[in-house]
Scaffold this motif. Structure first.
Motif, PDB file in Angstrom:
ATOM      1  N   THR A 139      39.479   1.802   6.315  1.00 37.02           N
ATOM      2  CA  THR A 139      38.657   3.005   6.400  1.00 37.02           C
ATOM      3  C   THR A 139      37.171   2.646   6.437  1.00 37.02           C
ATOM      4  O   THR A 139      36.407   3.167   7.255  1.00 37.02           O
ATOM      5  CB  THR A 139      38.962   3.939   5.212  1.00 37.02           C
ATOM      6  OG1 THR A 139      40.321   4.364   5.285  1.00 37.02           O
ATOM      7  CG2 THR A 139      38.043   5.161   5.232  1.00 37.02           C
ATOM      8  N   THR A 140      36.768   1.714   5.564  1.00 34.69           N
ATOM      9  CA  THR A 140      35.357   1.310   5.532  1.00 34.69           C
ATOM     10  C   THR A 140      35.055   0.180   6.507  1.00 34.69           C
ATOM     11  O   THR A 140      33.929   0.055   6.993  1.00 34.69           O
ATOM     12  CB  THR A 140      34.965   0.855   4.127  1.00 34.69           C
ATOM     13  OG1 THR A 140      35.713  -0.324   3.775  1.00 34.69           O
ATOM     14  CG2 THR A 140      35.247   1.940   3.104  1.00 34.69           C
ATOM     15  N   ARG A 141      36.088  -0.676   6.753  1.00 32.76           N
ATOM     16  CA  ARG A 141      35.978  -1.853   7.610  1.00 32.76           C
ATOM     17  C   ARG A 141      34.916  -2.831   7.107  1.00 32.76           C
ATOM     18  O   ARG A 141      34.370  -3.627   7.866  1.00 32.76           O
ATOM     19  CB  ARG A 141      35.741  -1.465   9.077  1.00 32.76           C
ATOM     20  CG  ARG A 141      36.761  -0.478   9.573  1.00 32.76           C
ATOM     21  CD  ARG A 141      36.648  -0.166  11.031  1.00 32.76           C
ATOM     22  NE  ARG A 141      37.483  -1.028  11.870  1.00 32.76           N
ATOM     23  CZ  ARG A 141      38.802  -0.924  11.992  1.00 32.76           C
ATOM     24  NH1 ARG A 141      39.471  -0.035  11.291  1.00 32.76           N
ATOM     25  NH2 ARG A 141      39.464  -1.735  12.786  1.00 32.76           N
ATOM     26  N   THR A 142      34.635  -2.743   5.813  1.00 32.14           N
ATOM     27  CA  THR A 142      33.677  -3.648   5.194  1.00 32.14           C
ATOM     28  C   THR A 142      34.205  -4.096   3.834  1.00 32.14           C
ATOM     29  O   THR A 142      35.072  -3.455   3.237  1.00 32.14           O
ATOM     30  CB  THR A 142      32.307  -2.981   4.981  1.00 32.14           C
ATOM     31  OG1 THR A 142      32.451  -1.875   4.080  1.00 32.14           O
ATOM     32  CG2 THR A 142      31.710  -2.503   6.291  1.00 32.14           C
TER      33      THR A 142
ATOM     34  N   MET B 108      34.335 -12.159   8.225  1.00 31.08           N
ATOM     35  CA  MET B 108      35.036 -12.255   6.946  1.00 31.08           C
ATOM     36  C   MET B 108      36.525 -12.045   7.176  1.00 31.08           C
ATOM     37  O   MET B 108      36.934 -11.089   7.837  1.00 31.08           O
ATOM     38  CB  MET B 108      34.516 -11.203   5.971  1.00 31.08           C
ATOM     39  CG  MET B 108      35.253 -11.199   4.634  1.00 31.08           C
ATOM     40  SD  MET B 108      34.598  -9.997   3.483  1.00 31.08           S
ATOM     41  CE  MET B 108      32.963 -10.700   3.201  1.00 31.08           C
ATOM     42  N   ARG B 109      37.316 -12.976   6.629  1.00 26.70           N
ATOM     43  CA  ARG B 109      38.774 -12.898   6.773  1.00 26.70           C
ATOM     44  C   ARG B 109      39.380 -12.633   5.395  1.00 26.70           C
ATOM     45  O   ARG B 109      39.188 -13.415   4.452  1.00 26.70           O
ATOM     46  CB  ARG B 109      39.299 -14.193   7.378  1.00 26.70           C
ATOM     47  CG  ARG B 109      40.797 -14.189   7.711  1.00 26.70           C
ATOM     48  CD  ARG B 109      41.137 -15.370   8.605  1.00 26.70           C
ATOM     49  NE  ARG B 109      42.550 -15.472   8.899  1.00 26.70           N
ATOM     50  CZ  ARG B 109      43.407 -16.260   8.253  1.00 26.70           C
ATOM     51  NH1 ARG B 109      42.960 -17.051   7.258  1.00 26.70           N
ATOM     52  NH2 ARG B 109      44.678 -16.286   8.563  1.00 26.70           N
ATOM     53  N   ILE B 110      40.120 -11.531   5.289  1.00 24.85           N
ATOM     54  CA  ILE B 110      40.739 -11.117   4.038  1.00 24.85           C
ATOM     55  C   ILE B 110      42.249 -11.185   4.183  1.00 24.85           C
ATOM     56  O   ILE B 110      42.812 -10.705   5.175  1.00 24.85           O
ATOM     57  CB  ILE B 110      40.318  -9.682   3.657  1.00 24.85           C
ATOM     58  CG1 ILE B 110      38.801  -9.610   3.486  1.00 24.85           C
ATOM     59  CG2 ILE B 110      41.030  -9.220   2.395  1.00 24.85           C
ATOM     60  CD1 ILE B 110      38.287  -8.202   3.200  1.00 24.85           C
ATOM     61  N   VAL B 111      42.918 -11.780   3.200  1.00 22.52           N
ATOM     62  CA  VAL B 111      44.380 -11.867   3.168  1.00 22.52           C
ATOM     63  C   VAL B 111      44.894 -11.026   2.009  1.00 22.52           C
ATOM     64  O   VAL B 111      44.401 -11.143   0.882  1.00 22.52           O
ATOM     65  CB  VAL B 111      44.852 -13.324   3.009  1.00 22.52           C
ATOM     66  CG1 VAL B 111      46.366 -13.384   2.777  1.00 22.52           C
ATOM     67  CG2 VAL B 111      44.470 -14.151   4.234  1.00 22.52           C
TER      68      VAL B 111
ATOM     69  N   ALA C  95      37.528  -6.647  -7.232  1.00 25.61           N
ATOM     70  CA  ALA C  95      37.442  -7.677  -6.196  1.00 25.61           C
ATOM     71  C   ALA C  95      36.026  -7.814  -5.659  1.00 25.61           C
ATOM     72  O   ALA C  95      35.549  -8.917  -5.369  1.00 25.61           O
ATOM     73  CB  ALA C  95      38.409  -7.363  -5.058  1.00 25.61           C
ATOM     74  N   GLU C  96      35.319  -6.710  -5.518  1.00 23.18           N
ATOM     75  CA  GLU C  96      33.988  -6.726  -4.905  1.00 23.18           C
ATOM     76  C   GLU C  96      32.869  -7.008  -5.895  1.00 23.18           C
ATOM     77  O   GLU C  96      31.764  -7.378  -5.488  1.00 23.18           O
ATOM     78  CB  GLU C  96      33.720  -5.383  -4.223  1.00 23.18           C
ATOM     79  CG  GLU C  96      34.595  -5.143  -2.998  1.00 23.18           C
ATOM     80  CD  GLU C  96      34.189  -3.904  -2.222  1.00 23.18           C
ATOM     81  OE1 GLU C  96      34.244  -3.944  -0.983  1.00 23.18           O
ATOM     82  OE2 GLU C  96      33.797  -2.909  -2.863  1.00 23.18           O
ATOM     83  N   ALA C  97      33.118  -6.837  -7.187  1.00 26.70           N
ATOM     84  CA  ALA C  97      32.047  -6.924  -8.175  1.00 26.70           C
ATOM     85  C   ALA C  97      31.422  -8.314  -8.214  1.00 26.70           C
ATOM     86  O   ALA C  97      32.115  -9.336  -8.130  1.00 26.70           O
ATOM     87  CB  ALA C  97      32.580  -6.568  -9.559  1.00 26.70           C
TER      88      ALA C  97
ATOM     89  N   GLY D  72      29.904  -4.611   1.727  1.00 23.67           N
ATOM     90  CA  GLY D  72      28.901  -4.277   2.729  1.00 23.67           C
ATOM     91  C   GLY D  72      28.939  -5.133   3.979  1.00 23.67           C
ATOM     92  O   GLY D  72      28.249  -4.828   4.951  1.00 23.67           O
ATOM     93  N   ALA D  73      29.744  -6.193   3.978  1.00 28.12           N
ATOM     94  CA  ALA D  73      29.841  -7.074   5.151  1.00 28.12           C
ATOM     95  C   ALA D  73      31.039  -6.657   5.997  1.00 28.12           C
ATOM     96  O   ALA D  73      32.089  -6.287   5.463  1.00 28.12           O
ATOM     97  CB  ALA D  73      29.998  -8.526   4.706  1.00 28.12           C
ATOM     98  N   PRO D  74      30.916  -6.730   7.329  1.00 27.78           N
ATOM     99  CA  PRO D  74      32.035  -6.332   8.176  1.00 27.78           C
ATOM    100  C   PRO D  74      33.233  -7.261   8.015  1.00 27.78           C
ATOM    101  O   PRO D  74      33.078  -8.476   7.866  1.00 27.78           O
ATOM    102  CB  PRO D  74      31.457  -6.413   9.595  1.00 27.78           C
ATOM    103  CG  PRO D  74      30.272  -7.307   9.485  1.00 27.78           C
ATOM    104  CD  PRO D  74      29.732  -7.138   8.101  1.00 27.78           C
ATOM    105  N   ILE D  75      34.416  -6.686   8.044  1.00 28.22           N
ATOM    106  CA  ILE D  75      35.657  -7.462   7.983  1.00 28.22           C
ATOM    107  C   ILE D  75      35.995  -7.919   9.395  1.00 28.22           C
ATOM    108  O   ILE D  75      36.111  -7.110  10.318  1.00 28.22           O
ATOM    109  CB  ILE D  75      36.797  -6.613   7.401  1.00 28.22           C
ATOM    110  CG1 ILE D  75      36.471  -6.187   5.963  1.00 28.22           C
ATOM    111  CG2 ILE D  75      38.115  -7.391   7.436  1.00 28.22           C
ATOM    112  CD1 ILE D  75      37.441  -5.172   5.390  1.00 28.22           C
TER     113      ILE D  75
END
Length: 352
Positions: free
Chosen positions: A22-25, A1-4, A241-243, A28-31
């Motif tokens: 901190t969570t690196r997710t 997963m790529r986040i900008v 963002a995650e909802a 629930g999916a890894p960044i």
């Protein structure tokens, strides 16, 4: 997963990036990669997180000029925080239109092109503002404002944010992006130097006295305002963002923006709390000197909000001003001078 994250080295951008690192997710999916885009990027070697984190890529320059680089690889999540702020938009109309409307439109077009080319449809979080509301003489605001209240902004900044909200709503309706909008309350207390936001004094009248510096309050003390601490603001941005979309608690119901939960206080409440928790010498560093221009902008914003939509997502406002001050001194103890030591989070502060 790529986040900008655009505006990735601004205050909120760094806070959001730090929370993700901190969570690196995300959901629930890894960044895989976290891209921080900003025209102001720390130069030279740095051990400061998030710049030094191996998960982070940095893109320097105006966002509108770096879209090819940002979208050179698929963007799964786009957190669009880059923006010109309220007072500078009022002082320079062209700057506000370029930095806010033109840049957001260009970001949306880049996301649309990615989808059209068979790539992922980006999930896009846009940071809007309480400034989309204003009290029009012909259409006064109701006593309590909700997302169903008609926005009638009274500043160029508010108009620009509302234009961007509507663009995101239509791009989402058309399936070009999965857009969601968080309307931010005034964030207080921000650390560092004052910025050009009309509401910046709502941090300055706490931050500067705690640092041993004088501060000017440019509005009448009885003015009521809606605040959110940095931690609650970042929590709200990421929660929205995650909802997932859907009905019921924890889901993003419908396409309306979400007003982040507001702590409603008067400026006098803030100054009284500063005096109570840090002492007379600290509070006496604030001078009341009303500025009609600032008061016209900030005074046009509502102070009382129905937080039901945010509450359904599990978000709550800060409990009181004292907790906001505690948070600031806990996170930025090095910016608090000795005569304000009573306000430090590791010592009891009187509440009554």
């Amino acid at each position: 997963m790529r986040i900008v994250i655009t505006g990735g080295f601004g205050f909120l951008g760094r806070q959001v990036a730090d929370a993700l690192l901190t969570t690196r997710t995300f959901r629930g999916a890894p960044i895989g990669r976290l891209v921080l885009a900003d025209r102001a990027v720390p130069s030279g070697p740095s051990s400061d997180r998030p710049a030094a984190d191996p998960l982070v890529d940095i893109v320097r320059g105006d966002v509108i000029d770096r879209l090819d680089e940002l979208f050179a690889r698929p963007v799964d999540v786009l957190i669009h925080l880059a923006s010109a702020v309220s007072a500078e938009c009022e002082a320079d109309f062209d700057l506000g239109m370029s930095a806010n409307v033109d840049t957001t439109r260009a970001v949306l077009e880049a996301a649309r092109a990615q989808s059209a080319a068979g790539g992922p449809t980006p999930r896009m979080l846009f940071s809007s503002s309480v400034a989309v509301y204003g009290s029009d003489p012909a259409l006064p605001l109701p006593p309590v404002v909700s997302e169903a209240t008609l926005p009638t902004p009274r500043s160029s900044y508010g108009v620009q944010k509302l234009v961007c909200e509507q663009l995101i709503a239509d791009y989402t309706r058309r399936g070009f992006v999965d857009g969601r909008v968080a309307r931010l309350m005034t964030v207080s207390v921000r650390p560092g130097k004052p910025n050009a936001a009309a509401s910046g004094f709502l941090s300055g009248i706490i931050r500067e006295p705690l640092a041993g510096l004088p501060a000017t309050c440019p509005v009448r003390p009885d003015l009521r305002v809606a605040l959110a601490s940095p931690r609650r603001t970042v929590e709200g941005i990421l929660r929205i963002a995650e909802a997932e979309r859907g009905a019921g608690p924890g889901f993003l119901d419908g396409g309306l923006p979400v007003n982040l939960p507001a702590l409603t206080v008067s400026v006098a409440d803030m100054l009284d709390t500063l005096r109570r928790v840090a002492g007379d010498a600290v509070a006496d560093r604030v001078t009341i000197a009303p500025d009609p221009g600032v008061e016209a902008i900030v005074g046009s914003w509502p102070a009382d909000f129905d937080n039901a939509r945010a509450t359904a997502l599990g978000l709550e406002p800060d409990p009181d001003v004292a907790s906001v001050v505690r948070q600031y001194v806990a996170d930025h103890a090095d910016a608090v001078v000795a005569d304000a030591a009573a306000a430090r989070a590791d010592r009891p502060m009187p509440i009554d």
